[in-house]
Design a protein around this motif. Structure first.
Motif, PDB file in Angstrom:
ATOM      1  N   TRP A  78       5.838  73.795  28.546  1.00  0.00           N
ATOM      2  CA  TRP A  78       5.635  75.243  28.713  1.00  0.00           C
ATOM      3  C   TRP A  78       6.477  75.759  29.894  1.00  0.00           C
ATOM      4  CZ3 TRP A  78      -0.457  75.272  28.273  1.00  0.00           C
ATOM      5  CH2 TRP A  78      -0.809  75.305  26.920  1.00  0.00           C
ATOM      6  N   SER A  79       6.515  74.977  30.970  1.00  0.00           N
ATOM      7  CA  SER A  79       7.302  75.416  32.139  1.00  0.00           C
ATOM      8  C   SER A  79       8.765  75.585  31.745  1.00  0.00           C
ATOM      9  CB  SER A  79       7.186  74.380  33.268  1.00  0.00           C
ATOM     10  OG  SER A  79       5.843  74.204  33.642  1.00  0.00           O
ATOM     11  N   ALA A  80       9.270  74.645  30.937  1.00  0.00           N
ATOM     12  CA  ALA A  80      10.665  74.736  30.470  1.00  0.00           C
ATOM     13  C   ALA A  80      10.841  75.958  29.568  1.00  0.00           C
ATOM     14  CB  ALA A  80      11.044  73.455  29.722  1.00  0.00           C
ATOM     15  N   GLN A  81       9.890  76.166  28.660  1.00  0.00           N
ATOM     16  CA  GLN A  81       9.986  77.325  27.754  1.00  0.00           C
ATOM     17  C   GLN A  81       9.910  78.642  28.521  1.00  0.00           C
ATOM     18  OE1 GLN A  81       6.806  76.362  25.042  1.00  0.00           O
ATOM     19  NE2 GLN A  81       8.171  75.344  23.581  1.00  0.00           N
ATOM     20  N   ALA A  82       9.259  78.616  29.698  1.00  0.00           N
ATOM     21  CA  ALA A  82       9.163  79.844  30.513  1.00  0.00           C
ATOM     22  C   ALA A  82      10.427  80.048  31.349  1.00  0.00           C
ATOM     23  CB  ALA A  82       7.935  79.767  31.413  1.00  0.00           C
ATOM     24  N   GLY A  83      11.392  79.128  31.216  1.00  0.00           N
ATOM     25  CA  GLY A  83      12.695  79.377  31.846  1.00  0.00           C
ATOM     26  C   GLY A  83      13.046  78.490  33.018  1.00  0.00           C
ATOM     27  N   ALA A  84      12.236  77.437  33.270  1.00  0.00           N
ATOM     28  CA  ALA A  84      12.549  76.567  34.417  1.00  0.00           C
ATOM     29  C   ALA A  84      13.934  75.939  34.238  1.00  0.00           C
ATOM     30  CB  ALA A  84      11.489  75.473  34.542  1.00  0.00           C
ATOM     31  N   ARG A  85      14.624  75.713  35.373  1.00  0.00           N
ATOM     32  CA  ARG A  85      15.938  75.073  35.324  1.00  0.00           C
ATOM     33  C   ARG A  85      15.781  73.571  35.117  1.00  0.00           C
ATOM     34  NH1 ARG A  85      18.512  72.269  39.073  1.00  0.00           N
ATOM     35  NH2 ARG A  85      17.283  72.952  40.863  1.00  0.00           N
ATOM     36  N   LYS A  86      14.747  72.994  35.808  1.00  0.00           N
ATOM     37  CA  LYS A  86      14.517  71.550  35.736  1.00  0.00           C
ATOM     38  C   LYS A  86      13.022  71.284  35.898  1.00  0.00           C
ATOM     39  CE  LYS A  86      15.728  67.264  35.722  1.00  0.00           C
ATOM     40  NZ  LYS A  86      16.543  66.645  34.670  1.00  0.00           N
ATOM     41  N   VAL A  87      12.484  70.422  35.066  1.00  0.00           N
ATOM     42  CA  VAL A  87      11.068  70.049  35.194  1.00  0.00           C
ATOM     43  C   VAL A  87      10.961  68.520  35.268  1.00  0.00           C
ATOM     44  CG1 VAL A  87       8.743  70.214  34.217  1.00  0.00           C
ATOM     45  CG2 VAL A  87      10.414  72.024  33.741  1.00  0.00           C
ATOM     46  N   TYR A  88      10.300  68.020  36.308  1.00  0.00           N
ATOM     47  CA  TYR A  88      10.002  66.597  36.414  1.00  0.00           C
ATOM     48  C   TYR A  88       8.569  66.380  35.943  1.00  0.00           C
ATOM     49  CZ  TYR A  88      14.197  66.814  39.214  1.00  0.00           C
ATOM     50  OH  TYR A  88      15.482  67.060  39.633  1.00  0.00           O
ATOM     51  N   ALA A  89       8.403  65.575  34.898  1.00  0.00           N
ATOM     52  CA  ALA A  89       7.076  65.325  34.321  1.00  0.00           C
ATOM     53  C   ALA A  89       6.688  63.895  34.639  1.00  0.00           C
ATOM     54  CB  ALA A  89       7.119  65.549  32.813  1.00  0.00           C
ATOM     55  N   VAL A  90       5.791  63.717  35.628  1.00  0.00           N
ATOM     56  CA  VAL A  90       5.432  62.368  36.095  1.00  0.00           C
ATOM     57  C   VAL A  90       4.106  61.949  35.469  1.00  0.00           C
ATOM     58  CG1 VAL A  90       4.895  60.945  38.111  1.00  0.00           C
ATOM     59  CG2 VAL A  90       6.653  62.734  38.266  1.00  0.00           C
ATOM     60  N   GLU A  91       4.132  60.811  34.791  1.00  0.00           N
ATOM     61  CA  GLU A  91       2.917  60.313  34.137  1.00  0.00           C
ATOM     62  C   GLU A  91       2.794  58.810  34.377  1.00  0.00           C
ATOM     63  OE1 GLU A  91       0.152  61.372  32.621  1.00  0.00           O
ATOM     64  OE2 GLU A  91      -0.354  59.290  32.158  1.00  0.00           O
ATOM     65  N   ALA A  92       1.593  58.393  34.807  1.00  0.00           N
ATOM     66  CA  ALA A  92       1.393  56.994  35.185  1.00  0.00           C
ATOM     67  C   ALA A  92       1.306  56.059  33.985  1.00  0.00           C
ATOM     68  CB  ALA A  92       0.120  56.872  36.028  1.00  0.00           C
ATOM     69  N   THR A  93       0.823  56.557  32.853  1.00  0.00           N
ATOM     70  CA  THR A  93       0.543  55.650  31.729  1.00  0.00           C
ATOM     71  C   THR A  93       1.669  55.685  30.693  1.00  0.00           C
ATOM     72  OG1 THR A  93      -0.515  57.270  30.289  1.00  0.00           O
ATOM     73  CG2 THR A  93      -1.897  56.265  31.981  1.00  0.00           C
ATOM     74  N   VAL A 103       9.181  66.001  24.028  1.00  0.00           N
ATOM     75  CA  VAL A 103      10.229  66.778  24.721  1.00  0.00           C
ATOM     76  C   VAL A 103      11.475  66.857  23.833  1.00  0.00           C
ATOM     77  CG1 VAL A 103      11.837  66.690  26.676  1.00  0.00           C
ATOM     78  CG2 VAL A 103       9.379  66.364  27.060  1.00  0.00           C
ATOM     79  N   LYS A 104      11.854  65.726  23.254  1.00  0.00           N
ATOM     80  CA  LYS A 104      13.038  65.681  22.384  1.00  0.00           C
ATOM     81  C   LYS A 104      12.796  66.487  21.121  1.00  0.00           C
ATOM     82  CE  LYS A 104      15.653  61.565  23.466  1.00  0.00           C
ATOM     83  NZ  LYS A 104      15.511  60.134  23.327  1.00  0.00           N
ATOM     84  N   ALA A 105      11.610  66.296  20.503  1.00  0.00           N
ATOM     85  CA  ALA A 105      11.286  66.977  19.242  1.00  0.00           C
ATOM     86  C   ALA A 105      11.288  68.490  19.420  1.00  0.00           C
ATOM     87  CB  ALA A 105       9.933  66.505  18.731  1.00  0.00           C
ATOM     88  N   ASN A 106      11.040  68.942  20.652  1.00  0.00           N
ATOM     89  CA  ASN A 106      11.010  70.385  20.918  1.00  0.00           C
ATOM     90  C   ASN A 106      12.296  70.858  21.618  1.00  0.00           C
ATOM     91  OD1 ASN A 106       8.163  71.600  20.188  1.00  0.00           O
ATOM     92  ND2 ASN A 106       7.825  69.516  20.948  1.00  0.00           N
ATOM     93  N   ASN A 107      13.289  69.966  21.610  1.00  0.00           N
ATOM     94  CA  ASN A 107      14.625  70.289  22.106  1.00  0.00           C
ATOM     95  C   ASN A 107      14.636  70.766  23.567  1.00  0.00           C
ATOM     96  OD1 ASN A 107      17.333  70.269  21.560  1.00  0.00           O
ATOM     97  ND2 ASN A 107      17.406  72.444  20.956  1.00  0.00           N
ATOM     98  N   LEU A 108      13.835  70.088  24.377  1.00  0.00           N
ATOM     99  CA  LEU A 108      13.748  70.492  25.786  1.00  0.00           C
ATOM    100  C   LEU A 108      14.289  69.399  26.714  1.00  0.00           C
ATOM    101  CD1 LEU A 108      10.160  72.059  25.576  1.00  0.00           C
ATOM    102  CD2 LEU A 108      12.302  73.314  25.875  1.00  0.00           C
ATOM    103  N   GLN A 109      15.002  68.418  26.119  1.00  0.00           N
ATOM    104  CA  GLN A 109      15.436  67.255  26.895  1.00  0.00           C
ATOM    105  C   GLN A 109      16.463  67.584  27.983  1.00  0.00           C
ATOM    106  OE1 GLN A 109      15.865  67.711  23.692  1.00  0.00           O
ATOM    107  NE2 GLN A 109      17.991  67.363  23.089  1.00  0.00           N
ATOM    108  N   ASP A 110      17.127  68.738  27.870  1.00  0.00           N
ATOM    109  CA  ASP A 110      18.087  69.096  28.925  1.00  0.00           C
ATOM    110  C   ASP A 110      17.382  69.620  30.179  1.00  0.00           C
ATOM    111  OD1 ASP A 110      20.064  68.356  27.242  1.00  0.00           O
ATOM    112  OD2 ASP A 110      20.560  70.397  26.554  1.00  0.00           O
ATOM    113  N   VAL A 111      16.115  69.989  30.017  1.00  0.00           N
ATOM    114  CA  VAL A 111      15.376  70.565  31.158  1.00  0.00           C
ATOM    115  C   VAL A 111      14.290  69.604  31.659  1.00  0.00           C
ATOM    116  CG1 VAL A 111      13.915  72.479  31.911  1.00  0.00           C
ATOM    117  CG2 VAL A 111      15.799  72.920  30.306  1.00  0.00           C
TER     118      VAL A 111
END
Ligand SMILES: C[S@@+](CC[C@H](N)C(=O)[O-])C[C@H]1O[C@@H](n2cnc3c(N)ncnc32)[C@H](O)[C@@H]1O
Length: 380
Positions: A84-99, A109-117
């Protein structure tokens, strides 16, 4: 742990602030993180409309916080907040997940074509190094009664390391609430406890008669064990608003931009509540929380959003409320005043679980004062 309980965010060592305990990472992973690696569990959270709508509206109605900005999603899970942050126009989003959920997040992310952000990083937030500081930290860190799971420690750690001066926290504020309630659940739990004890007495008699060993020396220990299970463990409930029989009080307020781990290690509150029902039973107390998305003083939200887990007919959440039952219930009438002292600490055995001490004096309009109540509870 009931089916509604969220995962146990067991513990890495939480370095920020005093009083933090050293936690075995392996144990923490086995006890807490493990459930978050399952899609069914993420789906439960993704199906909570109140939660989803609040975060969705907070992001898309405050796009000025995201457009062209860098964002860190702490505990990204499926990656929904990062996407959602990427869709709202963020330049870069770091998504940190432990599991290993990070793998599914990457797929989405890839399926929604957001891999560049969106860049998904698998690892504990405490151990991850980012190439830059960020403008926004977004996270859904709230456990039962807000602080169970102690995940806000990880958000504080991320904020102190990675948020730029003037940066914004999503959510920005959090509060805990408590109110007296009525409920039939206490009668049920007391009868379950009595049943367990009757069964124990029959068992000790049988064991003595058939096998020649007297087990009754353990009756006290068995009773304590069963009491903890049936009567002292707080319960997940989606209370009806009509079950709230007195004024609700705020028992903790957190500014997510400035709070330290020390500030959230303990919750201590003395408060008064007036009974607002004519003639009813005080069966216990209900606890819930809300969070707000307000931005910061220097960078306020254009539209403030609230996410509340208060008792509601139409807007229940997967968090529900935590209920602390009184045994036996006390008869109260409108105008009676409850003087309540509430303390919540982290369990020494598992810093993601909580222990509660609750005292209550009832000042009744009639002359007869019931004896003061002092109980211990466990949020498991
Ligand atoms: C309540 S879920 C929220 C998931 C997702 N952000 C959402 O809103 O649907 C919290 C997630 O944070 C992860 N998590 C908790 N503590 C973490 C930490 N210290 N580092 C990285 N991930 C963490 C958990 O594994 C879990 O997937």
């Amino acid at each position: 742990m009931g089916s509604h309980q969220k995962g146990e965010r067991g513990g890495s060592s939480n370095g920020s602030g005093g009083g933090a305990m050293v936690v075995d990472k392996g144990v923490d992973f086995a006890q807490y993180f493990c459930t978050y690696a399952f899609l069914y569990h993420q789906k439960e959270m993704l199906s909570d409309r109140v939660r989803m709508d609040a975060y969705f509206n907070a992001i898309f109605e405050n796009k000025h916080h995201f457009k062209g900005k860098t964002v860190l999603d702490v505990g990204a899970g499926s990656g929904i907040l990062a996407m959602w942050s990427a869709q709202a126009g963020a330049r870069k989003v770091y998504a940190v997940e432990a599991t290993k959920m990070s793998g599914h997040a990457q797929t989405l992310v890839k399926a929604n074509n957001l891999q560049d952000v969106v860049e998904v990083l698998e690892g504990s937030m405490e151990d991850v190094t980012l190439p830059e500081k960020v403008d926004v930290i977004i996270s859904e860190w709230m456990g039962y009664f807000l602080l169970r799971e102690s995940m806000f420690d990880s958000v504080i750690c991320a904020r102190d390391r990675w948020l730029k001066p003037g940066g914004v926290m999503y959510p920005s504020h959090a509060r805990m609430w408590m109110a007296p309630i009525r409920s039939g659940l206490g009668d049920q739990k007391k009868s379950d406890y009595d049943g367990a004890m009757n069964d124990w007495y029959a068992f000790t008699e049988d064991t003595k008669e058939y096998y020649g060993v007297d087990m009754s020396a353990l009756t006290k220990s068995f009773s304590e064990e069963q009491m903890k299970y049936y009567l002292q463990t707080s319960l997940w409930q989606n209370l009806h608003p009509h079950q709230v029989i007195g004024t609700a009080a705020i028992i903790k307020e957190i500014d997510c931009l400035t709070a330290t781990v020390n500030d959230i290690l303990k919750v201590k509150s003395d408060f008064l509540s007036s009974i607002t029902f004519e003639n009813t039973r005080l069966c216990g107390f209900g606890g819930w929380f809300d969070v707000h998305f307000r931005g910061s003083e220097v960078n306020p939200a254009q539209r403030e959003i609230e996410l509340t887990t208060a008792p509601s007919v139409d807007n229940g959440t997967h968090w529900g409320q935590q209920v602390f039952l009184l045994h036996p219930p006390v008869h109260v009438i409108e105008g009676d005043v409850l003087s309540v002292s509430f303390t919540m600490d982290r369990s020494k055995e598992n810093h993601r679980l909580m222990e509660v001490e609750l005292g209550c004096e009832i000042k009744q309009s009639s002359s007869k004062q019931p004896p003061p109540i002092r109980n211990k509870y466990y949020i498991e």
